[in-house]
Motif scaffolding. Structure first.
Motif, mmCIF file in Angstrom:
data_model
loop_
_atom_site.group_PDB
_atom_site.id
_atom_site.type_symbol
_atom_site.label_atom_id
_atom_site.label_comp_id
_atom_site.label_asym_id
_atom_site.label_seq_id
_atom_site.Cartn_x
_atom_site.Cartn_y
_atom_site.Cartn_z
ATOM 1 N N GLN A 204 -39.619 -18.983 -27.634
ATOM 2 C CA GLN A 204 -39.525 -19.543 -26.418
ATOM 3 C C GLN A 204 -39.308 -17.829 -26.065
ATOM 4 N N GLY A 205 -39.493 -17.132 -26.720
ATOM 5 C CA GLY A 205 -39.676 -15.381 -26.246
ATOM 6 C C GLY A 205 -38.061 -14.615 -25.789
ATOM 7 N N PHE B 4 -47.809 -5.690 -32.718
ATOM 8 C CA PHE B 4 -48.233 -7.147 -33.079
ATOM 9 C C PHE B 4 -47.266 -7.704 -34.199
ATOM 10 N N THR B 5 -46.602 -6.861 -35.577
ATOM 11 C CA THR B 5 -45.802 -7.483 -35.821
ATOM 12 C C THR B 5 -44.459 -7.752 -35.518
ATOM 13 N N MET B 6 -43.796 -7.268 -34.055
ATOM 14 C CA MET B 6 -42.960 -7.864 -33.138
ATOM 15 C C MET B 6 -43.800 -8.912 -32.268
ATOM 16 N N LEU B 7 -43.950 -8.964 -32.276
ATOM 17 C CA LEU B 7 -44.890 -10.171 -31.322
ATOM 18 C C LEU B 7 -44.656 -12.061 -32.705
ATOM 19 N N VAL B 8 -45.114 -10.938 -34.039
ATOM 20 C CA VAL B 8 -44.754 -12.113 -34.479
ATOM 21 C C VAL B 8 -43.511 -12.626 -34.902
ATOM 22 N N LEU B 9 -42.302 -10.866 -34.597
ATOM 23 C CA LEU B 9 -41.448 -11.061 -35.286
ATOM 24 C C LEU B 9 -39.758 -11.820 -34.604
ATOM 25 N N VAL B 10 -41.056 -11.820 -33.565
ATOM 26 C CA VAL B 10 -40.414 -12.822 -31.923
ATOM 27 C C VAL B 10 -40.908 -14.184 -32.083
ATOM 28 N N LEU B 11 -41.655 -14.562 -32.393
ATOM 29 C CA LEU B 11 -42.274 -15.985 -32.261
ATOM 30 C C LEU B 11 -41.240 -16.776 -33.328
ATOM 31 N N ILE B 12 -41.299 -15.828 -34.647
ATOM 32 C CA ILE B 12 -40.228 -16.454 -35.809
ATOM 33 C C ILE B 12 -39.013 -16.369 -35.235
ATOM 34 N N PHE B 13 -38.149 -16.172 -35.140
ATOM 35 C CA PHE B 13 -36.836 -16.263 -34.880
ATOM 36 C C PHE B 13 -36.688 -16.231 -33.291
ATOM 37 N N ARG B 14 -37.255 -16.306 -32.460
ATOM 38 C CA ARG B 14 -37.033 -16.907 -31.043
ATOM 39 C C ARG B 14 -39.015 -17.163 -30.542
#
Lengths: 431, 356
Positions: free
Chosen positions: B344-345, B332-342
């Motif tokens: 669109q996935g 879920f940390t990876m998910l948060v990082l992706v949502l913040i920085f990218r």
């Protein structure tokens, strides 16, 4: 817009996930809410009892209030057991035990006994919700539950603060009856895992001659407590704990975990967890190269036919500690089991139906002792008097043995045995 | 000079610091694990085991994630009941077919025929459940605000869970694995568990078929058209309702396949088994870029591998005890990082204004 919705969805999702996983962080709000609940319930209880004074009935002189049962009304008990989710078998099994005890006991002083079943969800949140619901009903005299120690921790606090009393048939975590942490309204007929964990360590070290062991728990107070007691006792005996790992209870892929454990080179692997994770570990361990010849062992959480069905072949030869279920009394086989089969339609699915039966009888007998009947047939049950009567339980002959409560709420006659899976069945082998 | 300081965006600074902290932690953990020997010592074979185990778990996430991503692509709704489509197929095929085939000995005698039969039943059940859910719970709400179908989906999810609990009971049900799929195969000098190889192979085949279907067939074209713009697609003579149903059906078919593979790998099915994989697959879909089919596949595989390799690699390196328990935290940390920085996935496209 899209981002906002997605964030909303995510927070909702995280909330859902947290609820599902459970955790022990819910005790703070529980305390304040419980205080409110206790205030409301006490006023609700005391208001009618002053009325009854006028009709020359017995008056309530109990320090924390009384339950007043009007003529013809039922005496209300509640249960909070896990009756939904992946551990349903454990809770339903206990609930049948409770229901059979009530059926067999019959009326108390002309009042029928009624059960309000709640669900503890085998989680801290579930324990809190069900306890909250129970203390909001001033007619409920006592609660049987919870199933899981994780639910028991918040429930014990709420129930005790509200002046109620609970008897758990299957909480075994040492924390619940620890003199420092024990809540005054909490008793149990299940054994304390201090005894179970130590028994397993003794068996592994002395009986099997193991010197290097590993333990896995799932973070729940029951499993963590048991794994910790096992490790401590094993080290005291002179053994070495080469790995002490944890895995989420709803984990799906335990291969990486077991690969890690295998790298530590244990001879014996103890995983006192519940059935879903337990059978997953048992099945996966058979596929891990480094775990060839490592002896597997679980605890009472997996001693159930469902575990064996799911681990045909892979569980052969493994050990499990648990309450000694070789109940020799005729009552169990002649009266209880037929009643259980009729109610549930199956053989018992978990070890704790007998403890639930004993817990319920303990409560019913205590109610009989303390209930006072007014001239108009109204029954008054003092809450403090009920607690005192429960703690005073001594030498009561139950299915699980002779039940005697100590001041910390431990009432069990703790007989621990170790069983081995032989030809697909748990066979008692030790002591 | 002062102009430059004025432009400093504090949130931006915070995000940079956050990103830096995560990267430093990961590198520190990895280095101390690999070169300083913190925690258990693993051989190369052990690391390969972690990786392969992660890949096979990731394949399952990928198959389930396809359903999320396709439905999102066409309806912009998160179908939380998708985990239950997966569960329904797995449970029904296990209880009604696999158990029976195993008891009669047919499963071991004809493993291929049996597995195909089990998979067919699983797919049919999943599709039926999906179409029923779509018709009853989602279609009447198509014009409602976006949160309405979301909450309905959660309701539908609970409904199906307890429906199947009522049907098949609350116990864990063992999934019989054919004898010929037990044990290991040696490929390129390395030993792989047979079930894992089957899972990865099936996933690749399913993904290729799905890709060809979407890109090369008329129905696939219709799905893409509806995903682009429902109203214009309707004007072009495309039956939008039918196309949406087909999308649900394809997603559910993938979930049905995943259900059988899940049974092969983990050897047990349960009425509650759809919940966690559903959430993980949703995470995988967002991770890869929700709405994108290759994104869902990549997201699923990456999530599986990170969950398997992450804890022993950098969590143990950081000296954390019981690291495997924390694999969800990594995911879920990876998910948060992706949502913040990218947002669109990883390989998602930027959506047109109308869709967003």
């Amino acid at each position: 817009m899209k981002r906002a919705t997605l964030l909303l969805v995510l927070s909702l999702l995280l909330a859902l996930f947290l609820v599902a996983c459970g955790g022990g962080e819910a005790s703070e709000p529980a305390a304040s809410e419980a205080n409110e609940a206790s205030e409301t319930s006490e006023t609700a209880v005391e208001a009618p009892s002053t009325d009854s004074n006028t009709s020359d009935a017995v008056s309530c002189d109990d320090p924390i209030g009384c339950v007043e049962v009007a003529p013809g009304d039922p005496i209300m008990l509640a249960s909070a057991l896990v009756i939904s989710g992946p551990n349903t078998e454990l809770g339903l099994d206990s609930q049948y035990g409770v229901e059979i005890a009530i059926d067999l006991h019959g009326d108390i002083m002309g009042h029928p006994v009624e059960l309000q079943p709640e669900d503890d969800g085998c989680s801290a949140e579930g324990g809190q919700t069900s306890a909250q619901k129970i203390v909001s009903n001033p007619q409920i005299v006592a609660m049987i539950g919870t199933s899981c120690s994780g639910a028991g921790v918040p429930a014990a606090k709420i129930i005790s603060d509200a002046g109620y009393v609970m008897v758990s048939p299957s909480n075994t975590s040492p924390a619940l009856t620890d003199p420092e942490l024990h809540e005054p309204g909490y008793l149990r007929t299940a054994h304390n895992d201090k005894i179970q964990g130590a028994a397993m360590a003794d068996f592994a070290y002395n009986e099997l001659g193991i010197r290097k062991a590993a333990a896995i728990h799932d973070g729940d107070p029951y499993t963590e407590g048991l794994a910790t007691v096992f490790s401590d006792s094993f080290k005291e005996l002179g053994g070495e704990i080469v790995a002490f790992e944890a895995e989420a209870a709803d984990a799906t892929n335990v291969e990486p975990l077991l690969t890690s454990v295998a790298a530590a080179g244990p001879e014996f692997l103890y995983f006192p967890v519940f059935i879903p994770l337990g059978s997953l570990i048992t099945n996966t361990a058979a596929d891990i190269d480094g775990l060839d010849g490592v002896i597997l062992a679980g605890a009472d959480g997996i001693q159930s036919p469902s575990f064996l069905e799911n681990t045909v072949g892979t569980s052969e030869g493994m050990y499990a500690s648990g309450p000694d279920l070789s109940f020799s009394n005729a009552f169990y086989t002649d009266t209880f089991l037929p009643a259980y089969m009729e109610k549930a339609g199956t053989e018992p699915t978990a070890p704790f139906h007998a403890h639930a039966f004993d817990a319920t009888n303990m409560v019913l007998m205590a109610i009989e002792q303390v209930a006072k009947e007014g001239s108009d047939g109204t029954l008054l049950i003092g809450r403090q008097a009920l607690r005192d009567a429960l703690y005073a339980t001594s030498g009561m002959e139950g299915i699980t043995g002779t039940i005697t409560c100590d001041e910390n709420g431990d009432c069990a006659d703790p007989k621990i045995s170790v069983s081995q899976v032989q030809d697909g069945e748990f066979v008692r082998i030790w002591p | 000079m002062s102009q430059r300081f004025k432009d400093i965006d504090y949130i931006g600074v915070f995000l940079w610091v956050f990103r830096a902290i995560i990267i430093v932690l990961v590198i520190y953990g990895t280095v101390s694990k690999l070169f300083l020997g913190v925690g258990n010592e693993y051989t190369i074979e052990t690391w390969i085991d972690f990786f392969v185990s992660g890949l096979s778990q990731g394949s399952l996430y990928a198959l389930i994630a396809l359903g999320y991503t396709m439905v999102y692509g066409i309806l912009f709704m998160i179908n939380f009941a998708h985990g239950e489509f997966f569960m329904s197929g797995a449970m029904t095929s296990t209880v009604l077919v696999a158990t029976f085939l195993s008891a009669s000995g047919f499963l071991d005698a004809q493993p291929l025929v049996s597995m195909l039969l089990i998979t067919a039943v699983s797919i049919i059940t999943s599709i039926s459940v999906a179409l029923l859910t779509e018709r009853i719970a989602y279609r009447p709400l198509r014009r409602a605000p976006r949160l309405v179908p979301l909450i309905t989906a959660i309701g539908a999810s609970f409904f199906w869970q307890y429906f199947f609990r009522g049907l098949f009971g609350s116990a864990l049900i063992p999934f019989p694995v054919p004898e010929s799929l037990q044990g290991r195969w040696t490929i390129f000098g390395l030993e792989f568990l047979r079930t894992r190889v089957v899972v990865m192979g099936t996933t690749v085949i399913a993904l290729v078929f799905l890709y060809l279907f979407i890109q090369r067939t008329k129905t696939g074209k219709a799905i893409r058209a509806v995903a682009e713009d429902k109203d214009v697609a309707a004007l072009m003579g495309i039956n939008v309702d039918r196309t949406i149903s087909i999308t649900f059906a394809i997603g559910a078919a993938m979930a049905g396949i995943a259900g059988v593979l899940w049974g092969l790998v983990f050897r047990q099915v349960h009425f509650y088994m759809g919940f966690v994989p559903g959430i993980k697959a949703f995470t995988a879909a967002v991770f890869g870029g929700i709405g994108s089919i290759p994104g869902a596949a990549l997201g699923g595989l990456l999530l599986g591998v990170i969950e398997a390799v992450g804890p022993p690699l950098f969590l143990e390196g950081l000296g954390i005890v019981g690291a495997h328990q924390l694999k969800d935290v990594i995911a879920f940390t990876m998910l948060v990082l992706v949502l913040i920085f990218r947002p669109q996935g990883l390989i998602g496209e930027k959506l047109a204004e109308k869709k967003a």
